[in-house]
Motif scaffolding. Sequence first.
Motif, PDB file in Angstrom:
ATOM      1  N   THR A 469      37.942  43.791  45.108  1.00 17.07           N
ATOM      2  CA  THR A 469      36.933  42.734  44.978  1.00 17.07           C
ATOM      3  C   THR A 469      36.251  42.834  43.610  1.00 17.07           C
ATOM      4  O   THR A 469      36.288  43.886  42.968  1.00 17.07           O
ATOM      5  N   LYS A 470      35.617  41.744  43.198  1.00 20.31           N
ATOM      6  CA  LYS A 470      34.905  41.743  41.908  1.00 20.31           C
ATOM      7  C   LYS A 470      33.807  42.804  41.902  1.00 20.31           C
ATOM      8  O   LYS A 470      33.631  43.534  40.920  1.00 20.31           O
ATOM      9  N   LYS A 473      35.314  46.257  41.435  1.00 21.41           N
ATOM     10  CA  LYS A 473      35.756  46.466  40.045  1.00 21.41           C
ATOM     11  C   LYS A 473      34.553  46.693  39.127  1.00 21.41           C
ATOM     12  O   LYS A 473      34.587  47.539  38.230  1.00 21.41           O
ATOM     13  N   ASP A 474      33.490  45.925  39.372  1.00 27.23           N
ATOM     14  CA  ASP A 474      32.272  46.096  38.563  1.00 27.23           C
ATOM     15  C   ASP A 474      31.642  47.470  38.794  1.00 27.23           C
ATOM     16  O   ASP A 474      31.167  48.121  37.847  1.00 27.23           O
ATOM     17  N   TYR A 510      38.458  44.060  34.693  1.00 28.66           N
ATOM     18  CA  TYR A 510      39.437  43.270  35.463  1.00 28.66           C
ATOM     19  C   TYR A 510      40.851  43.358  34.892  1.00 28.66           C
ATOM     20  O   TYR A 510      41.710  42.536  35.192  1.00 28.66           O
TER      21      TYR A 510
END
Length: 524
Positions: A469-470, A473-474, A510
């Motif tokens: 998921t974003k 990753k963040d 990403y």
Amino acid sequence: MTKKRRRRTHIRETGTSLPVMAALIQSLLEEISRIEDPVEELQSLKTALLSISVSALRDSVSGQRLDVIFSLLSSNDRQQVELCVEILDRILMALSPLYLVQNYRTELQGGLTHPNETVKILALTQIGRMVDHPDAATEILNNEDILKAVILCIGEEKMSVAKQAIKSLSKLSYSKPGLDKLFHSELLKVIKQVMGTSDIIRYRVYELLVEISSASPISLGYCANTGLISLLLSELTGDDVLIRATAIEMVTSLAHSQHGRQYLAQQGIMDKISNMIRGAETDPFSSLYLPGLVKFFGNLAIMDSPQQVCESYPVFQSKVFEMALDTDPAMIGVALDTLGLLGSTVEGKQVLQKTGENVKAVLLRMSQLASSGATDLRVRSLDALSQLLTLMPEQQTEDLLALTESWFLLLSKEPMEMIRSISTQPFPELHCAALRIFTAIATQPWGQRLMMSTPGFMEFLLDRSTGQTKEAKDSKFELVGSLAGSSTAAEILGSQHYLRLKTYLREGPYYISAVASVSTEGAD
């Protein structure tokens, strides 16, 4: 091609040519005024208005009369009314508050009593803009009827309407004339009448008073002189426990400002809330309001001094530890949040460390909850732990580094493996919360040494296939950034690992490697 179809094409072709757009808007307004069912024309007008910027729109609509759009708000056709609201919202936001008060004050006042809540919110929003503008505010303050209608909106059934009324009225606290008008005129009677409607509405008025009181010591003085703040404070110890719980929330909001805290201290509220925590032992309904009492002191500790609050009100600290070991999830959750808040400061960490066995017991409980509790409590445990373990580089003295290391090692025989195991479970919120703990220890030398000595940890850290998921990753990118940004990282990790971290950061959160991309295509 029909006339309407030609108009839509014309809107696209004209772009932002102001004279042409102004002419088109005027043409549409005239056409709308002539026909019985103008929904399609309203849609075309909306499209035209959205096709240009607000600053360009200001030049295109200045001087044009909007009476026809305001008049259509009286329709029973909900779609038509909603379109008119969207059109007016777009146009009115482009016009200055002074222009509005001089040209559309009557129309907006009418909107305050409209049966449709979106019309009320539109009117309240624009009146709020006027109150916020020095010259326009003078005009509004001279019209008591408008302000009376705004106050009455606090009593509306729809919460969204009441919230906007509170937001607009709170802007009166920005000036002495505004405060005088609200509290030294007939409007105060209206406020008190609205308060008498119901318990719910009374607390909406309290919300307004707290909002105004928070603006400055002067505005707090105005509110206090009405006697209404004293009324709120008296409800802290009322018979209705639900009202008591709501009163505590309001008082906590009032304590967010320094002058608010000073006022509460002068009124003896801190001592009163401390006594309420003590008295909760014998109250079977205390679970309804006790979390609010603890939150009050937790916020107070962070805004003033954890040590001072914990020493002055020892019952608060002992209650937090007690709640953390409770079986009631509501109690546990508030205790976790409060301990995290306390431990987010160096002073708070030192205060907790002085409790000896108490803080050890709580850390073990956090570890148990993080590993096997309900998902919500697992996340809150992990978040509290990350706050307790965080030390900024400038805070990293030998004693404090020893403190955070000892806390981390208390969590488990193998705390690194425990946290990594949690991070691999298929729940994004757990994954990110676990990574935040690694981020907390990544800037500390002992944390970096643990990472190096834990088999496979660096590979886990640089593996982009975990957490897709974003948010994940963040979180991973933040962790790598904290580690690589530490002044001790290169020496402790070694040049090979350090360069790999730098490469990871350069590629961004990403990045997808060519190999991974090809294998994904092959799978398809």
